[in-house]
Design a protein around this motif. Sequence first.
Motif, mmCIF file in Angstrom:
data_model
loop_
_atom_site.group_PDB
_atom_site.id
_atom_site.type_symbol
_atom_site.label_atom_id
_atom_site.label_comp_id
_atom_site.label_asym_id
_atom_site.label_seq_id
_atom_site.Cartn_x
_atom_site.Cartn_y
_atom_site.Cartn_z
ATOM 1 N N GLY A 90 -12.169 2.706 52.639
ATOM 2 C CA GLY A 90 -11.474 3.798 53.304
ATOM 3 C C GLY A 90 -10.570 4.554 52.354
ATOM 4 O O GLY A 90 -10.107 4.004 51.346
ATOM 5 N N SER A 91 -10.323 5.811 52.683
ATOM 6 C CA SER A 91 -9.503 6.651 51.800
ATOM 7 C C SER A 91 -8.082 6.122 51.650
ATOM 8 O O SER A 91 -7.425 6.395 50.654
ATOM 9 N N ASP A 92 -7.611 5.353 52.626
ATOM 10 C CA ASP A 92 -6.250 4.801 52.548
ATOM 11 C C ASP A 92 -6.215 3.388 51.986
ATOM 12 O O ASP A 92 -5.154 2.790 51.867
ATOM 13 N N GLN A 93 -7.378 2.831 51.634
ATOM 14 C CA GLN A 93 -7.415 1.482 51.080
ATOM 15 C C GLN A 93 -7.223 1.552 49.564
ATOM 16 O O GLN A 93 -7.902 2.315 48.887
ATOM 17 N N ASN A 94 -6.290 0.757 49.082
ATOM 18 C CA ASN A 94 -5.911 0.808 47.667
ATOM 19 C C ASN A 94 -6.688 -0.203 46.829
ATOM 20 O O ASN A 94 -6.134 -1.184 46.358
ATOM 21 N N TYR A 95 -7.970 0.061 46.662
ATOM 22 C CA TYR A 95 -8.794 -0.759 45.785
ATOM 23 C C TYR A 95 -9.117 0.044 44.548
ATOM 24 O O TYR A 95 -9.433 1.227 44.625
ATOM 25 N N ASP A 96 -9.082 -0.609 43.402
ATOM 26 C CA ASP A 96 -9.574 0.000 42.176
ATOM 27 C C ASP A 96 -11.076 -0.222 42.204
ATOM 28 O O ASP A 96 -11.553 -1.362 42.084
ATOM 29 N N ILE A 97 -11.830 0.843 42.426
ATOM 30 C CA ILE A 97 -13.279 0.752 42.595
ATOM 31 C C ILE A 97 -13.946 0.088 41.387
ATOM 32 O O ILE A 97 -14.838 -0.749 41.547
ATOM 33 N N LYS A 102 -16.760 -4.660 39.308
ATOM 34 C CA LYS A 102 -16.850 -5.712 38.285
ATOM 35 C C LYS A 102 -16.773 -7.093 38.940
ATOM 36 O O LYS A 102 -17.566 -7.987 38.603
ATOM 37 N N GLU A 103 -15.855 -7.259 39.861
ATOM 38 C CA GLU A 103 -15.713 -8.547 40.552
ATOM 39 C C GLU A 103 -16.987 -8.881 41.331
ATOM 40 O O GLU A 103 -17.453 -10.023 41.316
ATOM 41 N N LEU A 104 -17.562 -7.895 42.002
ATOM 42 C CA LEU A 104 -18.813 -8.115 42.728
ATOM 43 C C LEU A 104 -19.929 -8.554 41.768
ATOM 44 O O LEU A 104 -20.630 -9.531 42.021
ATOM 45 N N GLU A 112 -23.689 -1.340 46.087
ATOM 46 C CA GLU A 112 -23.028 -0.081 45.755
ATOM 47 C C GLU A 112 -21.673 -0.038 46.462
ATOM 48 O O GLU A 112 -21.529 -0.572 47.567
ATOM 49 N N VAL A 113 -20.684 0.578 45.836
ATOM 50 C CA VAL A 113 -19.368 0.747 46.455
ATOM 51 C C VAL A 113 -19.091 2.241 46.556
ATOM 52 O O VAL A 113 -19.199 2.965 45.566
ATOM 53 N N VAL A 114 -18.751 2.690 47.764
ATOM 54 C CA VAL A 114 -18.520 4.108 48.021
ATOM 55 C C VAL A 114 -17.157 4.289 48.676
ATOM 56 O O VAL A 114 -16.842 3.598 49.656
ATOM 57 N N LYS A 115 -16.367 5.184 48.138
ATOM 58 C CA LYS A 115 -15.067 5.527 48.734
ATOM 59 C C LYS A 115 -15.294 6.637 49.760
ATOM 60 O O LYS A 115 -15.904 7.659 49.450
ATOM 61 N N ILE A 116 -14.834 6.437 50.981
ATOM 62 C CA ILE A 116 -14.942 7.454 52.027
ATOM 63 C C ILE A 116 -13.743 8.389 51.881
ATOM 64 O O ILE A 116 -12.598 7.956 51.931
ATOM 65 N N GLU A 117 -14.038 9.655 51.685
ATOM 66 C CA GLU A 117 -12.981 10.667 51.513
ATOM 67 C C GLU A 117 -12.905 11.552 52.755
ATOM 68 O O GLU A 117 -13.689 11.411 53.679
ATOM 69 N N GLY A 118 -11.957 12.479 52.744
ATOM 70 C CA GLY A 118 -11.851 13.455 53.819
ATOM 71 C C GLY A 118 -11.246 12.912 55.089
ATOM 72 O O GLY A 118 -11.572 13.338 56.176
ATOM 73 N N TYR A 119 -10.363 11.965 54.933
ATOM 74 C CA TYR A 119 -9.679 11.357 56.068
ATOM 75 C C TYR A 119 -9.008 12.418 56.920
ATOM 76 O O TYR A 119 -8.303 13.289 56.413
#
Length: 147
Positions: A90-97, A102-104, A112-119
């Motif tokens: 989520g756009s408000d989740q503070n993960y370093d993609i 890398k951890e995955l 795949e990791v996708v950041k959802i934008e446009g909150y």
Amino acid sequence: MATGTFDIIHPGHGYYLEESKKVGGKDSKLVVVVARDSTVRSKKRVPVVDEKQRLEVVKMIKFVNEAYLGNENDMFKIVKEIKPDIITIGSDQNYDITNLKKELTDRGIHTEVVKIEGYKKGQLDSTCKIIKKIKGMEFDENIFKEC
């Protein structure tokens, strides 16, 4: 796969889950992992709604095909079990993609990791803002007699 706390459900949650489902494509299945109470306490605050009720509400959201409680000790355990093609953040989740990917990979999880934008922004677009508003309100005690 989408993850989150989903404490006091608001339109931002709906937007995140709807967009997460779209990322997977037309026939995708959206699996949601709801954070455990202990995780919420350690990373945010005391949850308003307990984990079982949060899970129950998330399961009711029309974009969600399946929902589970996360693991208290290892957030990657359920990811390894479900093996999602995509994880949305989520756009408000503070993960370093980059670190998350890398951890995955280090754990043998290839997704795949996708950041959802446009909150969607609004006056009450976060659980924190809802809590602040409630804390600042004055109530006639009579309205609580039937609670």
